[in-house]
Design a protein around this motif. Structure first.
Motif, PDB file in Angstrom:
ATOM      1  N   MET A   1       0.825  -1.194   0.000  1.00  0.00           N
ATOM      2  CA  MET A   1       0.000   0.000   0.000  1.00  0.00           C
ATOM      3  C   MET A   1       0.866   1.254   0.000  1.00  0.00           C
ATOM      4  SD  MET A   1      -3.254   1.181   0.725  1.00  0.00           S
ATOM      5  CE  MET A   1      -3.756   2.857   0.737  1.00  0.00           C
ATOM      6  N   GLY A   2       1.913   1.305   0.807  1.00  0.00           N
ATOM      7  CA  GLY A   2       2.727   2.507   0.898  1.00  0.00           C
ATOM      8  C   GLY A   2       2.159   3.477   1.925  1.00  0.00           C
ATOM      9  N   LYS A   4      -0.231   6.308   3.551  1.00  0.00           N
ATOM     10  CA  LYS A   4      -1.648   6.648   3.443  1.00  0.00           C
ATOM     11  C   LYS A   4      -2.024   7.618   4.541  1.00  0.00           C
ATOM     12  CE  LYS A   4      -4.296   3.149   5.864  1.00  0.00           C
ATOM     13  NZ  LYS A   4      -5.257   2.076   5.728  1.00  0.00           N
ATOM     14  N   ASN A   5      -3.107   8.345   4.302  1.00  0.00           N
ATOM     15  CA  ASN A   5      -3.567   9.289   5.322  1.00  0.00           C
ATOM     16  C   ASN A   5      -4.777   8.708   6.066  1.00  0.00           C
ATOM     17  OD1 ASN A   5      -6.242  10.775   4.848  1.00  0.00           O
ATOM     18  ND2 ASN A   5      -5.347  10.929   2.812  1.00  0.00           N
ATOM     19  N   ASP A  38      -9.863   9.935  -0.025  1.00  0.00           N
ATOM     20  CA  ASP A  38      -8.824   9.157  -0.699  1.00  0.00           C
ATOM     21  C   ASP A  38      -7.636   8.926   0.230  1.00  0.00           C
ATOM     22  OD1 ASP A  38      -6.931   8.024  -2.349  1.00  0.00           O
ATOM     23  OD2 ASP A  38      -6.844   9.710  -3.757  1.00  0.00           O
ATOM     24  N   PRO A  39      -7.605   7.787   0.933  1.00  0.00           N
ATOM     25  CA  PRO A  39      -6.524   7.538   1.877  1.00  0.00           C
ATOM     26  C   PRO A  39      -5.135   7.455   1.224  1.00  0.00           C
ATOM     27  CG  PRO A  39      -8.021   5.659   1.786  1.00  0.00           C
ATOM     28  CD  PRO A  39      -8.592   6.727   0.906  1.00  0.00           C
ATOM     29  N   SER A  40      -5.075   7.258  -0.087  1.00  0.00           N
ATOM     30  CA  SER A  40      -3.769   7.200  -0.747  1.00  0.00           C
ATOM     31  C   SER A  40      -3.220   8.599  -1.052  1.00  0.00           C
ATOM     32  CB  SER A  40      -3.846   6.376  -2.029  1.00  0.00           C
ATOM     33  OG  SER A  40      -4.638   7.042  -2.999  1.00  0.00           O
ATOM     34  N   TYR A  41      -4.032   9.634  -0.852  1.00  0.00           N
ATOM     35  CA  TYR A  41      -3.598  11.008  -1.108  1.00  0.00           C
ATOM     36  C   TYR A  41      -2.765  11.517   0.074  1.00  0.00           C
ATOM     37  CZ  TYR A  41      -3.769  16.033  -1.954  1.00  0.00           C
ATOM     38  OH  TYR A  41      -3.442  17.349  -2.140  1.00  0.00           O
ATOM     39  N   ILE A  42      -1.500  11.840  -0.195  1.00  0.00           N
ATOM     40  CA  ILE A  42      -0.605  12.355   0.837  1.00  0.00           C
ATOM     41  C   ILE A  42      -0.461  13.858   0.627  1.00  0.00           C
ATOM     42  CG2 ILE A  42       1.704  12.202   1.850  1.00  0.00           C
ATOM     43  CD1 ILE A  42      -0.127   9.668   2.133  1.00  0.00           C
ATOM     44  N   TYR A  65       2.724   4.610   7.177  1.00  0.00           N
ATOM     45  CA  TYR A  65       3.297   3.822   6.090  1.00  0.00           C
ATOM     46  C   TYR A  65       2.968   2.366   6.335  1.00  0.00           C
ATOM     47  CZ  TYR A  65       6.527   1.431   3.030  1.00  0.00           C
ATOM     48  OH  TYR A  65       7.047   0.600   2.082  1.00  0.00           O
ATOM     49  N   GLU A  66       2.373   1.720   5.325  1.00  0.00           N
ATOM     50  CA  GLU A  66       2.077   0.294   5.389  1.00  0.00           C
ATOM     51  C   GLU A  66       2.830  -0.381   4.248  1.00  0.00           C
ATOM     52  OE1 GLU A  66      -2.175  -0.080   5.111  1.00  0.00           O
ATOM     53  OE2 GLU A  66      -2.401   0.145   7.268  1.00  0.00           O
ATOM     54  N   ASP A  68       4.069  -3.021   1.474  1.00  0.00           N
ATOM     55  CA  ASP A  68       3.355  -3.993   0.647  1.00  0.00           C
ATOM     56  C   ASP A  68       3.596  -5.384   1.189  1.00  0.00           C
ATOM     57  OD1 ASP A  68       2.461  -2.010  -1.097  1.00  0.00           O
ATOM     58  OD2 ASP A  68       4.254  -2.183  -2.349  1.00  0.00           O
TER      59      ASP A  68
END
Length: 70
Positions: A1-2, A4-5, A38-42, A65-66, A68
């Protein structure tokens, strides 16, 4: 995932609506709502600073940070 917020879960816990988050932080509506949706939006440094200043949170409270899965 990388990275995330966690803005959505934080504001939900604190009973803050997306609208109130937008108004409180002074972010653009698009940025505030995207952070919630959008949790992937940093966010950028300026946005992080506005959120921290508004709520007294640290960046680690809402950005994680999660790694992969191997």
């Amino acid at each position: 995932m990388g990275a995330k917020n966690l803005i959505k879960s934080l504001i939900d816990q604190k009973k803050i609506t997306r609208y109130r988050f937008w108004q409180d932080t002074g972010l653009s509506r698009a940025t505030a709502y995207r952070l919630c949706d959008d949790p992937s939006y940093i966010p950028t440094g300026d946005v992080i600073e506005k959120i921290c200043r508004t709520y007294g949170w640290q960046p680690g409270d809402f950005i994680i940070y999660e790694p992969d899965e191997p």
